[in-house]
Design a protein around this motif. Sequence first.
Motif, short mmCIF file in Angstrom:
data_model
loop_
_atom_site.label_atom_id
_atom_site.label_comp_id
_atom_site.label_asym_id
_atom_site.label_seq_id
_atom_site.Cartn_x
_atom_site.Cartn_y
_atom_site.Cartn_z
N PRO A 1 0.85 -1.14 -0.06
CA PRO A 1 0.13 -0.09 0.19
C PRO A 1 0.86 1.48 -0.01
N ILE A 2 1.93 1.34 0.68
CA ILE A 2 2.91 2.64 0.79
C ILE A 2 3.30 2.58 -0.49
N SER A 3 3.80 1.61 -1.30
CA SER A 3 4.40 1.84 -2.63
C SER A 3 3.40 2.12 -3.49
N SER A 4 2.23 1.92 -3.29
CA SER A 4 1.08 2.21 -4.15
C SER A 4 0.75 3.65 -4.19
N ILE A 5 0.77 4.22 -3.02
CA ILE A 5 0.31 5.40 -2.81
C ILE A 5 1.76 6.43 -3.13
N LEU A 6 2.84 6.06 -3.19
CA LEU A 6 3.96 6.77 -3.67
C LEU A 6 3.76 6.63 -5.20
N VAL A 7 3.67 5.55 -5.87
CA VAL A 7 3.42 5.49 -7.16
C VAL A 7 2.45 6.45 -7.60
N ASN A 8 1.34 6.60 -7.41
CA ASN A 8 0.28 7.60 -7.53
C ASN A 8 0.56 8.75 -7.38
N ARG A 9 1.65 9.05 -6.28
CA ARG A 9 1.62 10.52 -5.79
C ARG A 9 2.94 10.91 -6.81
N TYR A 10 3.86 10.10 -6.92
CA TYR A 10 5.27 10.62 -7.67
C TYR A 10 5.64 9.70 -8.95
N GLY A 11 5.07 8.75 -9.23
CA GLY A 11 5.23 7.81 -10.62
C GLY A 11 6.08 6.80 -9.96
N SER A 12 6.45 5.94 -11.21
CA SER A 12 7.05 4.56 -10.95
C SER A 12 8.75 5.00 -10.65
N ARG A 13 9.35 5.63 -11.40
CA ARG A 13 10.61 6.13 -11.79
C ARG A 13 11.25 6.22 -10.29
N PRO A 14 10.99 7.41 -9.73
CA PRO A 14 11.55 7.68 -8.44
C PRO A 14 11.51 6.75 -7.41
N VAL A 15 10.21 5.95 -7.37
CA VAL A 15 9.89 5.20 -6.14
C VAL A 15 11.01 3.85 -6.39
N VAL A 16 11.03 3.33 -7.53
CA VAL A 16 12.01 2.25 -7.97
C VAL A 16 13.50 2.67 -7.72
N MET A 17 13.84 3.93 -7.80
CA MET A 17 15.22 4.26 -7.69
C MET A 17 15.59 4.46 -6.12
N PHE A 18 14.47 4.88 -5.41
CA PHE A 18 14.70 5.08 -3.95
C PHE A 18 14.42 3.76 -3.27
N GLY A 19 13.80 2.81 -3.79
CA GLY A 19 13.86 1.46 -3.50
C GLY A 19 15.33 0.74 -3.64
N GLY A 20 15.85 0.72 -4.69
CA GLY A 20 17.32 0.31 -4.81
C GLY A 20 18.32 0.67 -3.89
N LEU A 21 18.06 2.13 -3.83
CA LEU A 21 19.01 2.74 -2.84
C LEU A 21 18.94 2.14 -1.21
N LEU A 22 17.56 2.00 -1.15
CA LEU A 22 17.13 1.25 0.43
C LEU A 22 18.04 0.00 0.44
N CYS A 23 17.88 -1.00 -0.74
CA CYS A 23 18.28 -2.12 -0.58
C CYS A 23 19.64 -2.05 -0.39
N GLY A 24 20.58 -1.47 -1.09
CA GLY A 24 21.90 -1.33 -0.99
C GLY A 24 22.23 -1.04 0.58
N ILE A 25 21.36 0.01 1.07
CA ILE A 25 21.80 0.49 2.34
C ILE A 25 21.67 -0.67 3.44
N GLY A 26 20.67 -1.39 3.39
CA GLY A 26 20.05 -2.54 4.02
C GLY A 26 21.19 -3.69 4.10
N MET A 27 21.84 -4.05 2.96
CA MET A 27 22.86 -5.05 2.78
C MET A 27 24.15 -4.79 3.41
N VAL A 28 24.52 -3.38 3.21
CA VAL A 28 25.58 -2.88 3.53
C VAL A 28 25.90 -2.82 5.27
N SER A 29 24.57 -2.22 5.65
CA SER A 29 24.51 -2.29 7.02
C SER A 29 24.57 -3.76 7.77
#
Length: 509
Positions: free
Chosen positions: A74-102
């Motif tokens: 639901p959070i992803s859907s809300i963000l997509v409706n608000r900002y579009g798919s491109r920025p949401v996916v790019m921010f998600g990739g950044l979070l994935c990298g931060i999580g695994m490095v941590s």
Amino acid sequence: MSPPVPAELGYTPPDGGWGWAVVFGASISVGFAFTFPKAFTIYFKELQAVYSISYSQIAWITSIMCATTYGGGPISSILVNRYGSRPVVMFGGLLCGIGMVSAAFCTTILQLYICVGFITGFGLALNLQPSVIIIGKYFLKRRPIANGLAMAGSPVMLCTLAPLNQYLFDNFGWRGSFLILGAILLHCCVAGALFRPIGAATASVKTQAAERGKDALEEEVTKDALEMSSATTVPVDTKTEEEEGKDCCEKISQYLDFSLFKHRGFLIYLIGNVLMFLGFFAPIVFLAPYAKHIGIDEYSAAFLLSILAIVDMIARPTTGIIANSKWVRPRIQYFFSFSIAFNGACHLLCPLASGYMGLVVYSIFFGLAFGMVCAMLFETLMDLVGAARFTSAVGLVTIAECCTILLGPPIGGTLIDTFGDYKYMFIKCGAVMVLAGTFLFIMNYYNYRLLAKEEKERKAKEEDPKSVRTENESRNNWNKENAQDGPELEPLREEQEGLKKEANGTNEV
């Protein structure tokens, strides 16, 4: 069920062109979202030894990751409706990298739950839903094929990541492997950059001009109405708590369509999938550990996941082509129900496999069944609700599915710890999925019957001249009653005349 009408999107999807670049990016993004929790199981044995924990405790890492991936829908859907798919996916990739490095610097299992389970899992959530949603905006006629190709990214990633993880672990240890995996997950940002926005805003200039003219007319009418009402309405500076709560609900409903819970097909899909996910991921999570448990070496155990991935890689686009055929697409829900039941039957027969060759045969059939389910997982939902409501539908479905996704692997781990044997876990998963497939088949048959009956009644009503004439007469009578000076409308007319007099008096002043 026929494909959704293009009018509900406000434009006609191109069904190609840049859409194929979007499919390529989606295959990368979806591939990481679905594959990473499975490939991560390579490190289970080492993490168990380091932290001295049981099967059920180590399984919580994958469960939390998968549950967060689906629960963040639901959070992803809300963000997509608000900002579009491109920025949401790019921010998600950044979070994935931060999580695994941590995670490479974690010293307790609880820290791994947070870094790998929650942070990386939420990053994968921001990759999964937008990638599936944007395909529905670029494709209509070829949508099952596009979905099948995008979903094929998962087995390609699994075929690559499973042996890669074993190689990284042997050469760099689990901490060094997590650092490298964090860098690899940043490729999701590159995939998101391919998601060029498309929608009614990119329609023809003529359509935009017509819409601007319509909007201008509506604004003018609204302005006149506000000017009239401002003369007769006492201004209210404060809102009641009820009105504030209503405004809050309206804001949420702008991004999530809760009216879907009144949609019969959506409810059938939701119940069946919630039940299915109770046994969907556990067999993959424990396949490599099971092979090691019966004495198979580590590389051969990891190769089982590669075999599954290779068959899955072929099964997904093939399933998309079959589902797009004129024989299957009108009744695609039956095909989906069969795939789930077939998947469950493979798990029920798994305990009969003896030795490595038996597990190879099981991996082949499991890969085929798994690919069939995944290729149609979102296509069947889009077939039920349409592309316009799919963004909300996928968010609502994933938040409901996250509970069973969270519990599935730990329940399987508990069965292994209790009985000391993996066969009870496979039997549980198989029985649950056969039950889910049977439920969906029966309820979809019932739904198709009702839809055919409703469509027949609608056509009969349109073709019957008497019903049309009766409807027109009732409309004319209603207009006449409004025009007549009936006593029941006298209070309303008096109120309207009073408002007009007050407005005229105010305007004269």
